[in-house]
Design a protein around this motif. Structure first.
Motif, PDB file in Angstrom:
ATOM      1  N   VAL A   1      40.749  41.458  25.247  1.00  0.00           N
ATOM      2  CA  VAL A   1      39.815  41.846  26.319  1.00  0.00           C
ATOM      3  C   VAL A   1      39.869  40.811  27.446  1.00  0.00           C
ATOM      4  CG1 VAL A   1      37.382  42.203  26.893  1.00  0.00           C
ATOM      5  CG2 VAL A   1      38.289  43.089  24.758  1.00  0.00           C
ATOM      6  N   PHE A   2      39.856  39.538  27.064  1.00  0.00           N
ATOM      7  CA  PHE A   2      39.894  38.454  28.056  1.00  0.00           C
ATOM      8  C   PHE A   2      41.159  38.564  28.916  1.00  0.00           C
ATOM      9  CE2 PHE A   2      41.255  34.025  29.048  1.00  0.00           C
ATOM     10  CZ  PHE A   2      40.240  33.721  29.940  1.00  0.00           C
ATOM     11  N   THR A   3      42.318  38.749  28.228  1.00  0.00           N
ATOM     12  CA  THR A   3      43.587  38.844  28.964  1.00  0.00           C
ATOM     13  C   THR A   3      43.567  40.041  29.911  1.00  0.00           C
ATOM     14  OG1 THR A   3      44.639  37.991  26.986  1.00  0.00           O
ATOM     15  CG2 THR A   3      46.103  38.850  28.679  1.00  0.00           C
ATOM     16  N   PHE A   4      43.022  41.157  29.433  1.00  0.00           N
ATOM     17  CA  PHE A   4      42.971  42.368  30.246  1.00  0.00           C
ATOM     18  C   PHE A   4      42.169  42.119  31.542  1.00  0.00           C
ATOM     19  CE2 PHE A   4      40.556  46.242  31.374  1.00  0.00           C
ATOM     20  CZ  PHE A   4      41.626  47.042  31.770  1.00  0.00           C
ATOM     21  N   TYR A   5      40.975  41.527  31.377  1.00  0.00           N
ATOM     22  CA  TYR A   5      40.124  41.281  32.552  1.00  0.00           C
ATOM     23  C   TYR A   5      40.752  40.258  33.503  1.00  0.00           C
ATOM     24  CZ  TYR A   5      36.314  43.888  30.394  1.00  0.00           C
ATOM     25  OH  TYR A   5      35.554  44.871  29.852  1.00  0.00           O
ATOM     26  N   VAL A   6      41.413  39.253  32.925  1.00  0.00           N
ATOM     27  CA  VAL A   6      42.060  38.249  33.784  1.00  0.00           C
ATOM     28  C   VAL A   6      43.200  38.888  34.582  1.00  0.00           C
ATOM     29  CG1 VAL A   6      43.525  36.192  33.758  1.00  0.00           C
ATOM     30  CG2 VAL A   6      41.415  36.211  32.444  1.00  0.00           C
ATOM     31  N   VAL A   7      43.979  39.754  33.910  1.00  0.00           N
ATOM     32  CA  VAL A   7      45.093  40.409  34.599  1.00  0.00           C
ATOM     33  C   VAL A   7      44.567  41.299  35.733  1.00  0.00           C
ATOM     34  CG1 VAL A   7      46.930  42.137  34.328  1.00  0.00           C
ATOM     35  CG2 VAL A   7      46.698  40.291  32.672  1.00  0.00           C
ATOM     36  N   VAL A   8      43.489  42.072  35.430  1.00  0.00           N
ATOM     37  CA  VAL A   8      42.906  42.941  36.467  1.00  0.00           C
ATOM     38  C   VAL A   8      42.431  42.092  37.654  1.00  0.00           C
ATOM     39  CG1 VAL A   8      41.005  44.524  37.004  1.00  0.00           C
ATOM     40  CG2 VAL A   8      42.242  44.752  34.858  1.00  0.00           C
ATOM     41  N   SER A   9      41.755  40.980  37.347  1.00  0.00           N
ATOM     42  CA  SER A   9      41.250  40.113  38.420  1.00  0.00           C
ATOM     43  C   SER A   9      42.401  39.539  39.246  1.00  0.00           C
ATOM     44  CB  SER A   9      40.444  38.951  37.828  1.00  0.00           C
ATOM     45  OG  SER A   9      39.393  39.434  37.049  1.00  0.00           O
ATOM     46  N   LEU A  10      43.474  39.126  38.541  1.00  0.00           N
ATOM     47  CA  LEU A  10      44.616  38.555  39.263  1.00  0.00           C
ATOM     48  C   LEU A  10      45.281  39.605  40.152  1.00  0.00           C
ATOM     49  CD1 LEU A  10      46.237  36.245  36.566  1.00  0.00           C
ATOM     50  CD2 LEU A  10      45.181  35.544  38.704  1.00  0.00           C
ATOM     51  N   LEU A  11      45.363  40.849  39.633  1.00  0.00           N
ATOM     52  CA  LEU A  11      45.945  41.922  40.445  1.00  0.00           C
ATOM     53  C   LEU A  11      45.126  42.129  41.710  1.00  0.00           C
ATOM     54  CD1 LEU A  11      47.009  44.604  37.807  1.00  0.00           C
ATOM     55  CD2 LEU A  11      48.480  43.294  39.319  1.00  0.00           C
ATOM     56  N   LEU A  12      43.793  42.112  41.541  1.00  0.00           N
ATOM     57  CA  LEU A  12      42.904  42.264  42.708  1.00  0.00           C
ATOM     58  C   LEU A  12      43.132  41.123  43.692  1.00  0.00           C
ATOM     59  CD1 LEU A  12      39.489  43.306  41.144  1.00  0.00           C
ATOM     60  CD2 LEU A  12      40.777  44.560  42.848  1.00  0.00           C
ATOM     61  N   LEU A  13      43.264  39.932  43.128  1.00  0.00           N
ATOM     62  CA  LEU A  13      43.424  38.733  43.947  1.00  0.00           C
ATOM     63  C   LEU A  13      44.727  38.793  44.745  1.00  0.00           C
ATOM     64  CD1 LEU A  13      41.599  36.208  44.040  1.00  0.00           C
ATOM     65  CD2 LEU A  13      43.158  35.128  42.461  1.00  0.00           C
ATOM     66  N   ILE A  14      45.803  39.190  44.059  1.00  0.00           N
ATOM     67  CA  ILE A  14      47.117  39.221  44.707  1.00  0.00           C
ATOM     68  C   ILE A  14      47.215  40.376  45.695  1.00  0.00           C
ATOM     69  CG2 ILE A  14      49.583  39.551  44.286  1.00  0.00           C
ATOM     70  CD1 ILE A  14      48.918  38.149  41.488  1.00  0.00           C
ATOM     71  N   SER A  15      46.679  41.541  45.286  1.00  0.00           N
ATOM     72  CA  SER A  15      46.789  42.705  46.170  1.00  0.00           C
ATOM     73  C   SER A  15      45.956  42.546  47.421  1.00  0.00           C
ATOM     74  CB  SER A  15      46.372  43.972  45.439  1.00  0.00           C
ATOM     75  OG  SER A  15      45.013  43.885  45.099  1.00  0.00           O
ATOM     76  N   ASN A  16      45.097  41.524  47.442  1.00  0.00           N
ATOM     77  CA  ASN A  16      44.283  41.256  48.637  1.00  0.00           C
ATOM     78  C   ASN A  16      45.153  40.897  49.827  1.00  0.00           C
ATOM     79  OD1 ASN A  16      41.931  40.886  50.117  1.00  0.00           O
ATOM     80  ND2 ASN A  16      41.975  38.699  49.728  1.00  0.00           N
ATOM     81  N   ASN A  17      46.395  40.459  49.565  1.00  0.00           N
ATOM     82  CA  ASN A  17      47.280  40.121  50.682  1.00  0.00           C
ATOM     83  C   ASN A  17      47.751  41.357  51.438  1.00  0.00           C
ATOM     84  OD1 ASN A  17      47.090  37.461  50.256  1.00  0.00           O
ATOM     85  ND2 ASN A  17      48.910  37.281  48.992  1.00  0.00           N
TER      86      ASN A  17
END
Lengths: 279, 173
Positions: free
Chosen positions: A16-32
């Motif tokens: 669960v932790f890995t899943f949420y971290v990956v989703v957050s990172l995707l959001l963070l990166i796609s912000n560009n």
């Protein structure tokens, strides 16, 4: 299979932790990507409404200082008009006919209110209450009564997100007022009233307090819009050039009313640039 | 669904609004911001399933992100904060007390343990936020200074929030 299930259940918190971290990172990166950020910024009607109401309330608190600044700016413009009139009358006596000059008609202005603004992040944006339906397009320059404040980033139908000058990723082409020497203005975080001009030739003659203005080498800003005044010389990345610490003229913490600059030749100039690249 | 669940939900929504509309626009002395949105994550009872705690943290962060135009920043920081909550509290609680169902609060832990726990959580969260925002280790001095400033500011604000909420609903959290 049972072992696999028990393994997954036992370590489920890590999955669960890995899943949420990956989703957050995707959001963070796609912000560009500007297109994807539209959903989370200007196009978000809820945020727009809340900040619109908020801006209506807080806008009154800055009226006094804005009014003083407008009066000063108005007085300066009136002086300029009077000077130009007197010069024109002098030339009219000398020249009986002249070619029609269109430069003055090249730029138009759309007035807009800032409904959400931030100066605390390394990459700041603000939102204005004008969008595509008002003629706002990506890449247009934005100024307030004191000078340059940003460039339109994403335009929705009714609102637009503007990349603030207080954004570490942005560089603006500027020059020392009254000279042809070009430099690059950027903000490096921290104090929202301080920017840095780099890549100025070493042979320029400058004084503390000299004004930095836009160079006009882009379709976003016409030449000569004030940006800031020189505070002191700083050590730049390259010793072949001068670098200056500049006091930015707009008060970014009290942005309230801005003007978006429309260049009627923008599409023509942009298409020419594309033409060159394709060739 | 217990009463405390809805109470926590209400407090979370309220604090997210406070975070987005007020705290995100305050930078004390140019170095300190308060992160009140972590309050419920800090105060959730220790017997809560870690998966639920992570979900709560992620959704809290995501809501702050959506309304403050910072996609991913708060959701990542809140998720990591939820993950380190247990080790962070257990670092200050004696081994014998770790099996008890504790709700981290002033009344249950006392000011010494709760204060250290609350400050650690505030500092970890502030550090995460500024590291994620800057993503540049050249600004280590700024990051550490702002994290410390924000941790102190957040710690004080959360103690204040504690006194406001706990006195009214001691049983709630």
């Amino acid at each position: 299979m049972r072992n696999l299930l028990s393994f997954i259940i036992r370590y489920s918190k890590w999955f669960v932790f890995t899943f949420y971290v990956v989703v957050s990172l995707l959001l963070l990166i796609s912000n560009n990507s500007y297109r994807q950020s539209v959903y989370l910024t200007s196009a978000n009607a809820v945020t727009g409404t809340i900040f619109g109401t908020w801006a209506q309330v807080t806008g009154y608190f800055h009226l006094k200082s804005i009014n003083e600044s407008l009066q000063a700016s108005n007085a300066e413009l009136q002086n300029e008009v009077l000077n130009l009139r007197s010069q024109l009358s002098e030339y009219a006596a000398l020249v009986s006919d002249t070619l029609h000059h269109e430069a003055g008609d090249r730029y138009g202005y759309v007035s807009a209110a800032v409904i959400n603004n931030n100066t605390l992040n390394p990459r700041n944006y603000f939102t204005i209450n004008r969008g595509k339906l008002d003629g706002i397009r990506t890449g247009m320059g934005v100024v307030d009564q004191n000078g340059v404040v940003g460039i339109v980033n994403v335009a929705g139908d009714h609102m637009a997100r503007v990349i603030s000058l207080l954004n570490e990723t942005q560089h603006f082409s500027v020059k020392l007022k009254g000279t042809p020497f070009i430099g690059s203005l950027s903000w490096k975080g921290g104090d929202p009233s301080v920017g840095y001009v780099e890549e100025m030739p070493r042979h320029i003659i400058y004084h503390i307090g000299d004004t930095i203005v836009t160079s006009g080498y882009s379709t976003a800003f016409p030449e000569g819009i004030p940006v800031g005044v020189i505070v002191n010389r700083t050590r730049g990345a390259d010793d072949s050039f001068f670098s200056f610490k500049v006091k930015l003229l707009p008060d970014f913490k009290a942005l309230s009313t801005v003007r978006v600059i429309k260049d009627i030749y923008k599409s023509e100039i942009d298409s020419l640039a594309t033409f060159d690249i394709n060739k | 669904m217990s009463k405390s669940f809805f109470q926590n939900l209400l407090i979370t929504f309220f604090l997210i609004l406070v975070q987005v509309l007020i705290c995100n626009h305050i930078m004390l002395f140019n170095i300190a911001t308060a992160f009140v949105c972590i309050y419920v994550i800090v105060r959730l009872q220790m017997d809560l399933n870690t998966n639920w705690l992570l979900t709560w943290g992620f959704l809290t962060g995501l809501l702050v992100d959506i309304f403050s135009d910072s996609p991913g920043v708060f959701s990542l920081a809140c998720t990591i904060l939820a993950m380190v909550k247990r080790p962070c509290l257990y670092a200050y609680v004696p081994k014998d007390d770790r099996t008890k169902n504790v709700t981290p609060s002033l009344s249950e832990l006392g000011f010494g343990v709760y204060g250290k726990y609350l400050f650690s959580m505030s500092f970890i969260f502030s550090l995460l936020i500024f590291v994620i925002e800057y993503l540049n280790f050249a600004d280590v001095k700024d990051i550490v200074l702002m994290s410390l400033g924000s941790a102190v500011f957040t710690f004080m604000i959360l103690l204040g929030v504690d006194s406001l909420i706990v006195t009214r609903s001691e049983k709630g959290l």
